[in-house]
Design a protein around this motif. Structure first.
Motif, short mmCIF file in Angstrom:
data_model
loop_
_atom_site.label_atom_id
_atom_site.label_comp_id
_atom_site.label_asym_id
_atom_site.label_seq_id
_atom_site.Cartn_x
_atom_site.Cartn_y
_atom_site.Cartn_z
N ARG A 74 -29.12 -67.86 22.80
CA ARG A 74 -27.79 -67.84 22.17
C ARG A 74 -26.96 -66.73 22.80
NH1 ARG A 74 -28.63 -71.06 17.57
NH2 ARG A 74 -26.50 -70.67 16.93
N LEU A 95 -24.75 -64.90 21.59
CA LEU A 95 -24.41 -63.75 20.75
C LEU A 95 -25.52 -62.71 20.68
CD1 LEU A 95 -22.93 -65.99 17.95
CD2 LEU A 95 -21.62 -64.55 19.51
N GLN A 117 -20.06 -82.00 22.21
CA GLN A 117 -19.37 -81.52 21.02
C GLN A 117 -18.10 -82.34 20.77
OE1 GLN A 117 -19.24 -77.30 21.45
NE2 GLN A 117 -20.38 -77.04 19.54
N ASN A 169 -16.69 -70.48 7.15
CA ASN A 169 -17.34 -70.60 8.45
C ASN A 169 -17.89 -69.25 8.95
OD1 ASN A 169 -18.21 -72.49 10.11
ND2 ASN A 169 -16.28 -72.84 11.21
N SER A 170 -17.11 -68.18 8.72
CA SER A 170 -17.54 -66.88 9.27
C SER A 170 -18.72 -66.32 8.48
CB SER A 170 -16.37 -65.90 9.28
OG SER A 170 -16.19 -65.34 8.01
N LYS A 216 -21.03 -68.16 7.09
CA LYS A 216 -22.15 -68.96 7.56
C LYS A 216 -22.64 -68.43 8.91
CE LYS A 216 -23.03 -73.83 8.02
NZ LYS A 216 -22.38 -75.13 8.12
N LYS A 217 -21.70 -68.06 9.75
CA LYS A 217 -22.05 -67.54 11.06
C LYS A 217 -22.82 -66.22 10.95
CE LYS A 217 -19.72 -68.31 15.42
NZ LYS A 217 -18.39 -68.47 16.02
N GLN A 218 -22.35 -65.38 9.99
CA GLN A 218 -23.01 -64.09 9.80
C GLN A 218 -24.44 -64.27 9.29
OE1 GLN A 218 -20.22 -61.83 7.46
NE2 GLN A 218 -20.02 -60.32 9.11
N LEU A 248 -26.33 -66.76 9.80
CA LEU A 248 -27.11 -67.27 10.93
C LEU A 248 -27.55 -66.12 11.83
CD1 LEU A 248 -27.67 -70.33 11.48
CD2 LEU A 248 -26.16 -70.06 13.46
N GLN A 249 -26.59 -65.18 12.05
CA GLN A 249 -26.91 -64.00 12.87
C GLN A 249 -28.05 -63.21 12.25
OE1 GLN A 249 -25.82 -64.34 15.84
NE2 GLN A 249 -24.94 -62.31 16.09
#
Lengths: 302, 276
Positions: free
Chosen positions: A101, A103, A199, B4-5, B7-9, B11-12
């Protein structure tokens, strides 16, 4: 004078490549090709050390077919190879996917820590883990006892049914990060635009994995699978050193190469050892061919 | 419903938790090894990891009771020689296969590829017989000479030297360089990354090898680390501290070499995989 030098220059230019490959060819013929052919001849003899020979034709191979110890060695080695491919490689791919990934920070650190066990040779890993596995005091039992309540005196290396799990666990630690490097390189070589296109077409993450990632890494995946199968069938040092130079309780750690070593260099029958060696070579070759066939490696080239 | 953000966090967080958990699992045995080497005999199993007082007892025992230094020196000599010899023959041969057309080249390549598919253990019995007849059993020469060629290394160097421009070699010839100087002054400097990668691969192969040395070495004086340590397991089975200290010192040279050459190694490995 200059004419002579010109001629000499042309001459050295013509013969240079032959000269360059000569040391390699000589050593390769002597220590590669000759022993290979000689082992086919040896396989038809019973020997006692390097000096006395008795021709027996295909008797060695016939004996192998009915040799219960050889059967045990093949069974053990096959079980080990099975787990190497179907447990270890998915985990390697999993680790590679985590690290792939964009990130992820500190990717180099994670990559090194996953890969680092590979720097430790099999013999040294075996010595280390033979102490980690000891009952009562060993690190593994202490951790497992604290976390899962497993008995502290679980005898990993003296209980016949636990020897193989111990070996699989050890090799998992050694090779999971090594194989991850291959998968990671393959993942990074997959064209980004294919993901973007998927996508746009509304493909889910799982669909992208199935239809973009898997086909993209397939050549490398097959390469890694064939390589680790061949490597697994050569298992020797790990059980030999961990089990104190023996085949373990009830021969639970006997492998094909260990059986070859015992017959050839402990009992001194180089002929029987050669027969075992050729059975190993043919078996490995056959499995590699089946794997390549099954994964469609050849179809793509047509 | 999480945005969304968020959820992203999440996931991180999950990603890093997984990565750190894996790192701990992978590094724990090595940390334990370092800790075990530095504990006194009474502390070894008393503390799981580091004891409050560090002890050099294990290392002292290793160098006074056991010929460990001798094993170490033997391994350094054998691995060092093997690397140099393999490096020279493989790169020279690889250069010829990459940059020249000559008769028999195709056959050489086919035979090399074919033998790479065969497990080396097949060769052990006849190789032993051969070494026995050459009177090289129980000698360093018998240990090093059969491993002096590396088919894998030859392919590696051929692959990387294919990229040397022919014009560069031609320019060298016009300047009056003979073919060996083209190899030495042009091909070798250009191949430095591959040399680094191959040095590590070759060193690890020799340093960690066990089966062949176990077959031909009989005298303790000539034992390499793998053979010596395996013998220690039998003789000093209860001296866990010394065993762990010996293991740590055996692993260290490879780790140091890896840090010196890691850039070349990773890129070499990856390039091999993609091309392979």
């Amino acid at each position: 004078m200059t004419m002579q030098r010109m001629a000499l220059f042309r001459l050295q230019r013509k013969y240079a490549p032959y000269l360059f490959v000569t040391p390699f060819i000589v050593l390769f013929l002597l220590f590669g090709v000759y022993p290979l052919i000689k082992s086919l001849v040896l396989a038809t003899y019973i020997t006692s050390g390097p000096k006395s020979h008795l021709f027996v034709g295909l008797e060695n191979f016939r004996f192998l077919l009915s040799d219960p110890d050889f059967h045990k060695a093949v069974r053990n080695t096959t079980v080990f190879a099975f787990f190497s491919v179907f447990l270890q490689l998915p985990l390697s791919l999993g680790l590679a996917l985590l690290l792939n990934r964009e990130l992820v920070k500190g990717r180099d650190f994670f990559r090194f820590s996953f890969f680092s066990p590979h720097l430790v040779g099999q013999v040294f890993v075996a010595v280390l883990f033979s102490v980690i596995f000891i009952p009562q005091f060993g690190l593994l039992n202490r951790v497992l006892h604290a976390v899962t309540g497993l008995a502290l005196d679980t005898k990993w290396l003296t209980n016949p049914s636990l020897v193989m799990p111990a070996l699989i666990l050890t090799s998992l630690w050694m090779y999971v990060g090594f194989n991850m490097i291959y998968f990671l390189a393959a993942l990074q070589a997959v064209d980004r635009e294919l993901y973007d296109a998927a996508q746009v077409d509304g493909a889910s993450a799982f669909q992208q994995f199935l239809h973009v990632t898997i086909p993209g890494i397939r050549p490398v995946a097959v390469f890694v699978m064939v390589l680790s199968t061949i490597g697994s069938f050569q298992l020797f040092e790990l059980p030999y050193v961990m089990l104190g130079n023996s085949s373990g309780p009830e021969g639970a750690g006997l492998t094909v190469v260990m059986y070859l070593y015992n017959n050839g260099f402990v009992s001194g029958d180089l002929g029987y050892a050669s027969a075992i060696g050729w059975s190993l070579a043919l078996g490995v070759l056959l499995i590699s061919l089946v794997q390549m066939r099954f994964t469609g490696t050849w179809k793509r080239e047509e | 419903m999480p945005t969304n953000s968020v959820k992203k966090q999440l996931l991180q967080v999950a990603l890093y938790t997984a990565l750190i958990a894996c790192t701990i699992v992978m590094l724990t045995p090595m940390v334990w090894l370092i800790a075990a080497s530095m504990k006194g005999p009474d502390d070894l199993f008393h503390y799981i990891f580091f004891a409050p007082r560090l002890s050099l007892h294990n290392f002292r025992q290793l160098f006074s009771d056991i010929p460990f230094l001798r094993f170490l020196m033997n391994s350094v000599f054998v691995a060092g020689t093997t690397v140099l010899v393999q490096l020279f023959f493989s790169s020279l041969g690889g250069f010829a296969l990459a940059k020249y057309e000559f008769r028999g080249k195709k056959i050489i390549m086919i035979v090399m590829l074919a033998t790479m598919m065969i497990p080396v253990q097949v060769l052990m019995a006849p190789l032993y017989e051969l070494i026995y007849r050459m009177r090289l059993v129980d000698s360093y020469l018998g240990l090093i000479v059969p491993g002096a060629v590396s088919v894998f290394g030859m392919f590696l160097f051929r692959q990387s030297m294919l990229q040397i421009p022919d014009d560069l070699l031609q320019a060298g010839r016009i300047d009056g360089c003979n073919e060996f100087r083209l190899y030495w002054n042009i091909a070798i400097p250009i191949s430095r990354p591959m040399i680094g990668a191959f040095c590590l691969i070759s060193f690890m192969g020799s340093w960690n090898s066990f089966l062949w040395p176990q077959i031909i070495l009989h005298t303790q004086e000539r034992f390499t680390l793998t053979i010596g340590l395996n013998q220690m397991v039998g003789l000093y089975a209860q001296e866990y501290g010394a065993l762990m200290a010996g293991t740590l010192l055996s692993v260290l040279p490879v780790v140091i070499l890896f840090f010196l050459l890691q850039k070349e190694f990773i890129s070499g490995l990856a390039a091999g995989a993609i091309k392979g």
